[in-house]
Design an enzyme around this catalytic site. Structure first.
Site, short mmCIF file in Angstrom:
data_model
loop_
_atom_site.label_atom_id
_atom_site.label_comp_id
_atom_site.label_asym_id
_atom_site.label_seq_id
_atom_site.Cartn_x
_atom_site.Cartn_y
_atom_site.Cartn_z
N HIS A 50 -55.05 -25.96 -1.55
CA HIS A 50 -54.52 -25.05 -2.57
C HIS A 50 -54.34 -25.83 -3.87
CE1 HIS A 50 -53.04 -22.51 0.88
NE2 HIS A 50 -53.49 -21.59 0.06
N GLY A 64 -59.87 -21.70 -3.01
CA GLY A 64 -61.24 -21.59 -3.54
C GLY A 64 -61.47 -22.39 -4.81
N ASP A 91 -50.52 -11.75 0.45
CA ASP A 91 -50.99 -13.11 0.73
C ASP A 91 -49.78 -14.01 1.02
OD1 ASP A 91 -52.81 -15.23 0.81
OD2 ASP A 91 -52.71 -15.60 -1.35
#
Ligand code: 13P
Length: 407
Positions: free
Chosen positions: A181, A211, A82
């Site tokens: 984020h 998320g 990531d």
């Protein structure tokens, strides 16, 4: 077994209207907690390693544990790099066992993002590894991880998204439609209309970064508009931190292991909750039956040499380990000498490829061609070369673990 092809995994989620969680892990407690949740929920899962977190652990050291835990799982698992910082990071991640990669060029202008991502795609696809691109910018606003993503939010536009996917060949697209984020005070406002248009323009699995902090309804609408992968970290780090603080309050004399003893379960229950909310729970068997397994290839050569003494053979081997080991998709190069003096072949190479696609890309890679043509083939006329795919025993006894993995 269950490391599976990440493209197949996310295509399944996209086609069936659910999202797979990609949980950034920063310790073995996170790793075990995430996998325990996946086992309990019978969910496919992505173990995510963010380069922005490499201060917290040694990537080279944690990856063998990540891979071992993923192989031991009974649910489908993919391992993702990531926010990689460069194409070299992705090559390194693939060497260590990642089977999905992202190099974050979203802070660059469109042309530069395309250029960086296109060369990443060329490299990764030659290794059989799918690529996530990001267009638009998802900043950090507040909370643990926010400072690692400085800058202003920039939304993805449908027209640019289409051009980006066509020009780069990315397999999944991370979009910016209002998430951030880290943890944001208040509720992020998401642009579903924009997301819908992007989804209609592309038809590739979409990814949401940031998320943490979204509501049930927000997740439902994201997934309903093509989001098949949700990146999730800050909330997991928060519950882990709370578990440590509660322990400390309960027993101020606790040592290290005492303080950490509830972290795994705290991670696990937060992750399991998300898996159930995002619809990936209960999908493991279906995903396993539909996705290709992620299996390496062993490229084996046995050979004899002419016109070289032992010292020269060793130098040739050392050079081979160095240059061949750097080729993308090569995970390991082992050079060997026969134990038996009278063996029909005296020497061997074992080159482990991450995926069958590497058989072709390795053969034509300039570093391989140069080594083979200049140093190896002229002296190793007598040789046998075979590519072996790894055969899995389906009857192996899997260790039972506190994760409760059923075999
Ligand atoms: P959060 O920390 O906001 O959940 O975002 C995680 C993320 O997007 C990692 O790439």
């Amino acid at each position: 077994m269950p490391i599976v092809d990440m493209k197949d995994m996310l295509q399944h989620a996209y086609d069936h209207g659910y999202a797979v969680g990609a949980f950034d892990l920063v310790s073995l407690d996170f790793l075990e907690g995430i996998l325990a949740a996946a086992e309990r929920a019978r969910a496919p899962v992505i173990l995510s390693l963010a380069e922005s977190h490499f201060d917290y652990f040694d990537f080279d050291v944690i990856m063998p544990a990540v891979e071992a835990a993923a192989k031991r799982a009974s649910v489908p698992v993919a391992i993702h790099l990531d926010h990689g910082a460069s194409c070299d990071s992705a090559v390194h991640g693939i060497r260590l066992g990642c089977n999905g990669v992202m190099v974050d060029a979203s802070h660059e202008d469109f042309g530069e993002n395309v250029r960086i991502t296109r060369s990443l795609v060329d490299m990764a696809h030659a290794c059989g590894v799918p690529v996530e691109g990001e267009l638009g910018y998802v900043p950090g606003v507040e909370g643990e991880d926010a400072e690692r993503h400085p800058g202003e939010l920039a939304c993805t536009t449908p027209a640019e998204a289409r051009a980006y996917v066509e020009r780069t060949g990315v397999d999944f697209l991370a979009v910016s439609i209002g998430t951030v984020h880290g943890r944001m005070k208040g509720k992020p406002r998401l642009d579903y209309q924009r997301l819908k248009q992007i989804n209609e323009a592309l038809s590739v699995p979409l990814v949401i970064h940031g998320g943490t902090g979204l509501s049930d309804d927000q997740f439902r609408r994201l997934i309903g508009n093509g989001v098949a992968k949700i990146n999730y970290y800050t909330a997991v780090a928060e519950v882990a931190g709370s578990a440590i603080r509660s322990r400390l309050r309960a027993d101020r004399g606790s040592g290290y292991t005492g303080l950490l003893q509830d972290v795994r379960e705290a991670v696990s229950s937060e992750v399991e909750h998300r898996m159930r909310q995002w619809g990936s729970a209960g999908r493991a068997a279906e995903v396993l039956s539909r996705c290709r397994s992620w299996l390496p290839v062993e490229h084996v050569i046995v050979y004899n040499v002419e016109g070289m003494d032992e010292m020269q053979v060793e130098m040739m081997m050392a050079e081979g380990r160095r240059v061949l080991g750097a080729i993308p998709g090569v995970r390991e190069v082992i050079s060997g000498r026969a134990v038996q003096e009278k063996a029909r072949y005296r020497y061997s190479w074992l080159v482990r490829f991450c995926h069958p696609a590497v058989i072709d890309s390795y053969r034509v890679h300039p570093a391989h061609v140069a080594f083979a043509d200049r140093l190896f083939r002229p002296v190793a006329g007598k040789r046998i070369t075979i590519d072996f795919s790894v055969v899995e025993t389906t009857f192996s006894v899997r260790h039972r673990h506190h994760s409760g993995a059923a075999n």
